[in-house]
Design an enzyme around this catalytic site. Structure first.
Site, short mmCIF file in Angstrom:
data_model
loop_
_atom_site.label_atom_id
_atom_site.label_comp_id
_atom_site.label_asym_id
_atom_site.label_seq_id
_atom_site.Cartn_x
_atom_site.Cartn_y
_atom_site.Cartn_z
N ASN A 162 5.60 8.23 55.10
CA ASN A 162 4.74 7.74 54.02
C ASN A 162 4.31 6.31 54.35
OD1 ASN A 162 6.86 6.02 53.28
ND2 ASN A 162 7.66 7.48 51.80
N GLY A 177 0.57 9.58 48.97
CA GLY A 177 0.77 9.83 47.54
C GLY A 177 -0.42 10.57 46.96
N LYS A 178 -0.96 10.01 45.85
CA LYS A 178 -2.07 10.70 45.16
C LYS A 178 -3.32 10.76 46.01
CE LYS A 178 -0.48 9.99 40.53
NZ LYS A 178 -0.31 9.04 39.47
N ALA A 179 -3.40 9.93 47.06
CA ALA A 179 -4.59 9.93 47.94
C ALA A 179 -4.48 10.99 49.03
CB ALA A 179 -4.80 8.55 48.53
N GLY A 180 -3.42 11.78 49.04
CA GLY A 180 -3.32 12.89 49.98
C GLY A 180 -2.64 12.50 51.28
N ASP A 190 9.57 17.11 52.42
CA ASP A 190 10.24 17.99 53.40
C ASP A 190 9.48 19.31 53.52
OD1 ASP A 190 12.17 16.01 53.62
OD2 ASP A 190 13.39 16.91 52.03
N LYS A 195 8.45 22.77 40.86
CA LYS A 195 9.73 23.45 40.64
C LYS A 195 10.89 22.48 40.80
CE LYS A 195 8.21 27.95 42.13
NZ LYS A 195 8.09 28.85 43.24
O1 RIB Z 1 14.10 14.69 50.69
C1 RIB Z 1 14.89 15.17 49.63
C2 RIB Z 1 16.35 15.10 49.98
O2 RIB Z 1 16.72 13.76 50.09
C3 RIB Z 1 17.25 15.67 48.94
O3 RIB Z 1 17.47 17.05 49.09
C4 RIB Z 1 18.52 14.85 49.07
O4 RIB Z 1 19.59 15.54 49.62
C5 RIB Z 1 18.12 13.67 49.94
O5 RIB Z 1 18.65 13.77 51.16
#
Ligand code: RIB
Length: 297
Positions: free
Chosen positions: A179, A213-216, A243, A276
Site C-alpha cells: 500500500n 485505498g478508495k482510489a483503487g 491478502d 464478509k
Molecule cells: O492481513 C490480515 C491478517 O493480518 C490477519 O489474518 C491477521 O492474522 C494479521 O496477520
C-alpha cells in the site's frame, strides 16, 4: 512454475465492537470469533481459491491443528508446515461497527524458522518457481537471498513494515505488493506517482502493485502502467482484503491473464472479502468472483 508461500499462520481472535478502543478506554465487545488467518495463510488460501496450486511453508505450535486443516480443506500443500514447541501465532483484531479494524500480532511459532528449515524447504524448489513472502515471519532477508540464488521469482508483500524489512536486499525482489504507506517506507516518497518513479529508478527489475485505498490500485512494470478502481460494497470487515487481492493478482499473473483482467478479478475478489467477516473465511472462490464480475459489467 511451482508456487511456494513461506509465511505466517495465525489464529485471529476477532472482537466486534462499536468502535476501536481508545487509549485508556475499556469497552465490552459484542462478539468474539476465532478465525484461521495470518497474512501468509490468507494469501495461500486466496491463491488456492483463485485456482492456483500452492505450497505453504511455515510454523505452528502444537495447538495449530485448525490452521493445518484449513490448508488441507482448501487444497493447499502443507507438507512444509512444521509443528514446533511454541504457541501458534495469533492476532487480536478489533472490528468496529463501521468495518474498520485494528490488529495486534503475537508472532509465536511464526518467528521460530531457522536457516536449516529454510534450506530444506527451498531444496524442493528451483529456477523460475515463485517464492511469495510477507513480513510476519523471521528470516525474510535470508529467504530472499537464498530464493534469489536459486533463481526463484520473488514476490514480496512488505507488511507489516518494520526494521526487519530494512535488512532485505529488495533489488532481488521482482513483484512488490504494497500500500502507499509501505511504498513510502521503502522509497521515502508520499505521492503514488513519486513512489512509482522511485521504484523504476531504484528497482528497475520490479513489477509493482500499489494499492491506493478508495482510489483503487495501480500496476507498473518496465512496459506498462495499468490502473483499476474499487467496487463499492457495504464494508463489514476489511481483514484479509489485501491478502485476497494478492492471491488473485498472483493467480492472474501465473495464468498469463492480461493485466487489466488480473486487476479486475483481484479487485472484485477483495470487494467480496470486505463484505464478509473474518480472514480466510472471507476469501471468495473463483466461481463467486466470476459471477460478481459479471454483475459489475
Ligand atoms: O492481513 C490480515 C491478517 O493480518 C490477519 O489474518 C491477521 O492474522 C494479521 O496477520
Amino acid at each position: 512454475m511451482k508456487v511456494l508461500n513461506f509465511g505466517s499462520l495465525n489464529y485471529d481472535y476477532t472482537y466486534s465492537l462499536d468502535h476501536i478502543v481508545a487509549p485508556g478506554e475499556t469497552i465490552t465487545s459484542t462478539k468474539l470469533e476465532v478465525f484461521p488467518g495470518g497474512k501468509g495463510l490468507n494469501q495461500s488460501i486466496s491463491l488456492a481459491r483463485a485456482g492456483a496450486q500452492v505450497c505453504h511453508a511455515g510454523m505452528v505450535g502444537p495447538d495449530g491443528g485448525m490452521l493445518i486443516d484449513t490448508c488441507e480443506q482448501n487444497g493447499v500443500d502443507h507438507q512444509f508446515v512444521k509443528t514446533v514447541e511454541e504457541r501458534t501465532g495469533n492476532a487480536i483484531i478489533q472490528v468496529s461497527a463501521k468495518g474498520q479494524n485494528s490488529i495486534v500480532l503475537f508472532a509465536g511459532a511464526n518467528r521460530q524458522n531457522d536457516r536449516a528449515f529454510v534450506d530444506e524447504v527451498l531444496s524442493h524448489f528451483g529456477e523460475g518457481d515463485l517464492l511469495l513472502l510477507q513480513n510476519e515471519i523471521n528470516l525474510v532477508d535470508y529467504l530472499i537471498d537464498r530464493g534469489f540464488e536459486k533463481g526463484m521469482v520473488i514476490a514480496l508483500n512488505p507488511s507489516p513494515f518494520d526494521d526487519e524489512m530494512r535488512k532485505c536486499d529488495l533489488s532481488k525482489v521482482t513483484i512488490f505488493l504494497m500500500n502507499e504507506v509501505e511504498g513510502e517506507q521503502i522509497t521515502g516518497e508520499k505521492e503514488p506517482e513519486k513512489i512509482l518513479t522511485a521504484f523504476r529508478k531504484q528497482y528497475p527489475q520490479s513489477r509493482v502493485v500499489l494499492t491506493l485505498g478508495k482510489a483503487g490500485v495501480v500496476y507498473q512494470d518496465a512496459q506498462q502502467t495499468c490502473r483499476h478502481g474499487i467496487y463499492k460494497v457495504p464494508v463489514v470487515d476489511t481483514t484479509a482484503a489485501g491478502d485476497t487481492f494478492t492471491g488473485y493478482f498472483l493467480a492472474g499473473v501465473l495464468s498469463d491473464l492480461p493485466m487489466d483482467e488480473t486487476l479486475r478479478l483481484a479487485s472484485v475478489a477483495s470487494s467480496i472479502a470486505v463484505s464478509k467477516k473474518g480472514a480466510t473465511s472471507s476469501i471468495p472462490y473463483r466461481a463467486d468472483v466470476l459471477a460478481a464480475k459479471l454483475e459489475h459489467e
